[in-house]
Motif scaffolding. Structure first.
Motif, PDB file in Angstrom:
ATOM      1  N   GLY A 131      -9.539  -3.594  -0.361  1.00  0.00           N
ATOM      2  CA  GLY A 131      -9.514  -3.221  -1.768  1.00  0.00           C
ATOM      3  C   GLY A 131      -8.943  -1.851  -2.034  1.00  0.00           C
ATOM      4  O   GLY A 131      -8.871  -1.418  -3.190  1.00  0.00           O
ATOM      5  N   VAL A 132      -8.535  -1.116  -0.979  1.00  0.00           N
ATOM      6  CA  VAL A 132      -7.923   0.202  -1.159  1.00  0.00           C
ATOM      7  C   VAL A 132      -6.408   0.042  -1.096  1.00  0.00           C
ATOM      8  O   VAL A 132      -5.864  -0.416  -0.091  1.00  0.00           O
ATOM      9  N   SER A 133      -5.738   0.432  -2.154  1.00  0.00           N
ATOM     10  CA  SER A 133      -4.282   0.285  -2.226  1.00  0.00           C
ATOM     11  C   SER A 133      -3.534   1.606  -2.061  1.00  0.00           C
ATOM     12  O   SER A 133      -2.350   1.615  -1.734  1.00  0.00           O
ATOM     13  N   ALA A 134      -4.223   2.724  -2.312  1.00  0.00           N
ATOM     14  CA  ALA A 134      -3.573   4.037  -2.233  1.00  0.00           C
ATOM     15  C   ALA A 134      -4.432   5.003  -1.429  1.00  0.00           C
ATOM     16  O   ALA A 134      -5.635   5.118  -1.654  1.00  0.00           O
ATOM     17  N   LEU A 135      -3.803   5.680  -0.506  1.00  0.00           N
ATOM     18  CA  LEU A 135      -4.470   6.701   0.301  1.00  0.00           C
ATOM     19  C   LEU A 135      -3.946   8.055  -0.142  1.00  0.00           C
ATOM     20  O   LEU A 135      -2.727   8.274  -0.195  1.00  0.00           O
ATOM     21  N   VAL A 136      -4.859   8.974  -0.486  1.00  0.00           N
ATOM     22  CA  VAL A 136      -4.470  10.319  -0.926  1.00  0.00           C
ATOM     23  C   VAL A 136      -4.836  11.301   0.187  1.00  0.00           C
ATOM     24  O   VAL A 136      -6.025  11.556   0.427  1.00  0.00           O
ATOM     25  N   LEU A 137      -3.837  11.819   0.853  1.00  0.00           N
ATOM     26  CA  LEU A 137      -4.025  12.765   1.963  1.00  0.00           C
ATOM     27  C   LEU A 137      -3.967  14.182   1.428  1.00  0.00           C
ATOM     28  O   LEU A 137      -2.950  14.598   0.869  1.00  0.00           O
ATOM     29  N   GLU A 138      -5.053  14.936   1.592  1.00  0.00           N
ATOM     30  CA  GLU A 138      -5.033  16.353   1.176  1.00  0.00           C
ATOM     31  C   GLU A 138      -5.015  17.221   2.413  1.00  0.00           C
ATOM     32  O   GLU A 138      -5.871  17.116   3.276  1.00  0.00           O
ATOM     33  N   TRP A 139      -3.969  18.094   2.493  1.00  0.00           N
ATOM     34  CA  TRP A 139      -3.768  18.856   3.728  1.00  0.00           C
ATOM     35  C   TRP A 139      -2.696  19.905   3.527  1.00  0.00           C
ATOM     36  O   TRP A 139      -1.669  19.650   2.897  1.00  0.00           O
ATOM     37  N   THR A 140      -2.905  21.068   4.091  1.00  0.00           N
ATOM     38  CA  THR A 140      -1.884  22.115   4.062  1.00  0.00           C
ATOM     39  C   THR A 140      -0.559  21.593   4.589  1.00  0.00           C
ATOM     40  O   THR A 140       0.511  21.907   4.060  1.00  0.00           O
ATOM     41  N   HIS A 141      -0.601  20.781   5.641  1.00  0.00           N
ATOM     42  CA  HIS A 141       0.609  20.341   6.331  1.00  0.00           C
ATOM     43  C   HIS A 141       1.106  18.970   5.866  1.00  0.00           C
ATOM     44  O   HIS A 141       1.889  18.321   6.558  1.00  0.00           O
ATOM     45  N   ARG A 187       0.842  -1.197   0.000  1.00  0.00           N
ATOM     46  CA  ARG A 187       0.000   0.000   0.000  1.00  0.00           C
ATOM     47  C   ARG A 187       0.880   1.250   0.000  1.00  0.00           C
ATOM     48  O   ARG A 187       2.022   1.203   0.454  1.00  0.00           O
ATOM     49  N   ALA A 188       0.323   2.365  -0.472  1.00  0.00           N
ATOM     50  CA  ALA A 188       1.106   3.595  -0.543  1.00  0.00           C
ATOM     51  C   ALA A 188       0.256   4.798  -0.168  1.00  0.00           C
ATOM     52  O   ALA A 188      -0.968   4.792  -0.335  1.00  0.00           O
ATOM     53  N   VAL A 189       0.926   5.846   0.334  1.00  0.00           N
ATOM     54  CA  VAL A 189       0.261   7.088   0.738  1.00  0.00           C
ATOM     55  C   VAL A 189       0.836   8.251  -0.062  1.00  0.00           C
ATOM     56  O   VAL A 189       2.048   8.454  -0.116  1.00  0.00           O
ATOM     57  N   VAL A 190      -0.059   9.012  -0.691  1.00  0.00           N
ATOM     58  CA  VAL A 190       0.301  10.224  -1.429  1.00  0.00           C
ATOM     59  C   VAL A 190      -0.263  11.413  -0.660  1.00  0.00           C
ATOM     60  O   VAL A 190      -1.426  11.384  -0.253  1.00  0.00           O
ATOM     61  N   SER A 191       0.535  12.438  -0.423  1.00  0.00           N
ATOM     62  CA  SER A 191       0.005  13.653   0.199  1.00  0.00           C
ATOM     63  C   SER A 191      -0.037  14.773  -0.829  1.00  0.00           C
ATOM     64  O   SER A 191       0.847  14.877  -1.682  1.00  0.00           O
ATOM     65  N   VAL A 192      -1.085  15.589  -0.751  1.00  0.00           N
ATOM     66  CA  VAL A 192      -1.228  16.762  -1.616  1.00  0.00           C
ATOM     67  C   VAL A 192      -1.292  17.974  -0.699  1.00  0.00           C
ATOM     68  O   VAL A 192      -2.267  18.164   0.033  1.00  0.00           O
TER      69      VAL A 192
END
Length: 316
Positions: free
Chosen positions: A224-234, A65-70
């Protein structure tokens, strides 16, 4: 991630064509937030998606699994871009979910705004005492400025020279609060990301509204979720762990202010204090820009850190 998912990412790296995104795609899990997705956000998201595909494949091969931050300031398009990245991944057959970091402050917005102001004003008065310019007369003038919301306004220090040490000390204290562990529950978010990356099928997620009773938890099924997209100023702050691919949307304080006015969600969007907050938050974002894996410009182009620095110095 399964072999099939990794293969989809590999194929997309070679030839990905962006699908048409409907206007009603999910936009994160912050209660009440809905943002119109415009052409500029689509352009940014497509550029970010193409750039992150090989990085996502690499992370997936290492840990499943992987985490992407925006990250970025208000008006950079975090919510829209994160929603589109999640949509593109799901359309590709890679299960994805958008997590809003705005659920993880220690206080609801109104209480946090009050705490920010308390930090600024208390430190400011102590700064006046230290500078030897506190007096009953100056205190009375300061109270009047505070009632008008003008005490953080730099131009007021031209008329009232004693206000300069007040503003300098207050600004320094405010900077020590903004985006730190005093304001944000980084430990809680780190725990969520660690559980996700470890493959837990269900995780309790915090929800935070705008009223003092609007705080609760919901259990999210990540099967079934392989990618988490974190949206956050920090999201690129470096004060929490668990992000594999930090994406920074770069914009200037002037652009942030323009967006807040257009959005009109907060009644105090154009005050001297909010202007100060935006400038301090942008300075923190700029300091951490070098740690972003991908930087996207206002016009939707992938830029290098050196180019980002050039734009910071030019004020664009």
């Amino acid at each position: 991630m399964s072999y099939e998912v990794i293969k989809r990412l590999e194929n997309a790296c070679a030839d990905w064509q962006p699908p048409e995104a409907p206007e009603d795609i999910p936009q994160g899990d912050m209660p009440g937030d809905r943002v119109w997705i415009g052409p500029q956000s689509v352009k940014k998201a497509q550029a970010a998606f193409r750039a992150m595909l090989p990085l996502l494949k690499e992370a997936a091969e290492k840990q499943g699994r992987a985490v992407v931050s925006v990250s970025g300031g208000s008006g950079a398009g975090k919510t829209c871009v994160a929603a589109l990245l999640t949509y593109y991944l799901n359309q590709l057959g890679v299960g994805a979910y958008t997590l809003s970091g705005d659920n993880y402050p220690r206080r609801i917005p109104a209480q946090n705004d009050a705490e920010r102001m308390r930090c600024f004003r208390l430190a400011g008065i102590r700064g006046m005492l230290k500078a030897g310019c506190y007096s009953p007369e100056n205190a009375a003038a300061l109270k009047s400025l505070q009632e008008q919301g003008l005490d953080p306004e730099p131009g007021q220090a031209e008329r009232w020279p004693w206000l300069r040490p007040y503003q300098e000390a207050g600004k320094e204290a405010l900077s020590r609060y903004l985006g730190t562990e005093l304001e944000q529950e980084y430990d809680q978010l780190s725990d969520v990301l660690a559980r996700f990356r470890a493959g837990e099928p269900k995780i309790w997620l915090k929800r935070l509204g705008r009223e003092d009773t609007a705080m609760w938890y919901e259990e999210k099924d990540f099967s079934g979720v392989s990618a988490l997209v974190l949206e956050w100023t920090h999201g690129n702050s470096g004060l929490f762990s668990g992000v594999d691919i930090p994406v920074l949307l770069y914009n200037t304080p002037a652009e942030t202010r323009e967006y807040r006015l257009a959005r009109g969600r907060d009644s105090n969007a154009d005050t001297p204090f909010i202007t100060m907050v935006i400038q301090l938050e942008q300075a923190k974002l700029d300091e951490r820009a070098a740690f972003a894996s991908i930087i996207i410009s206002k016009t939707g182009e992938v830029i290098s850190y050196d180019e980002c620095r050039r734009r910071m110095e030019a004020g664009r």
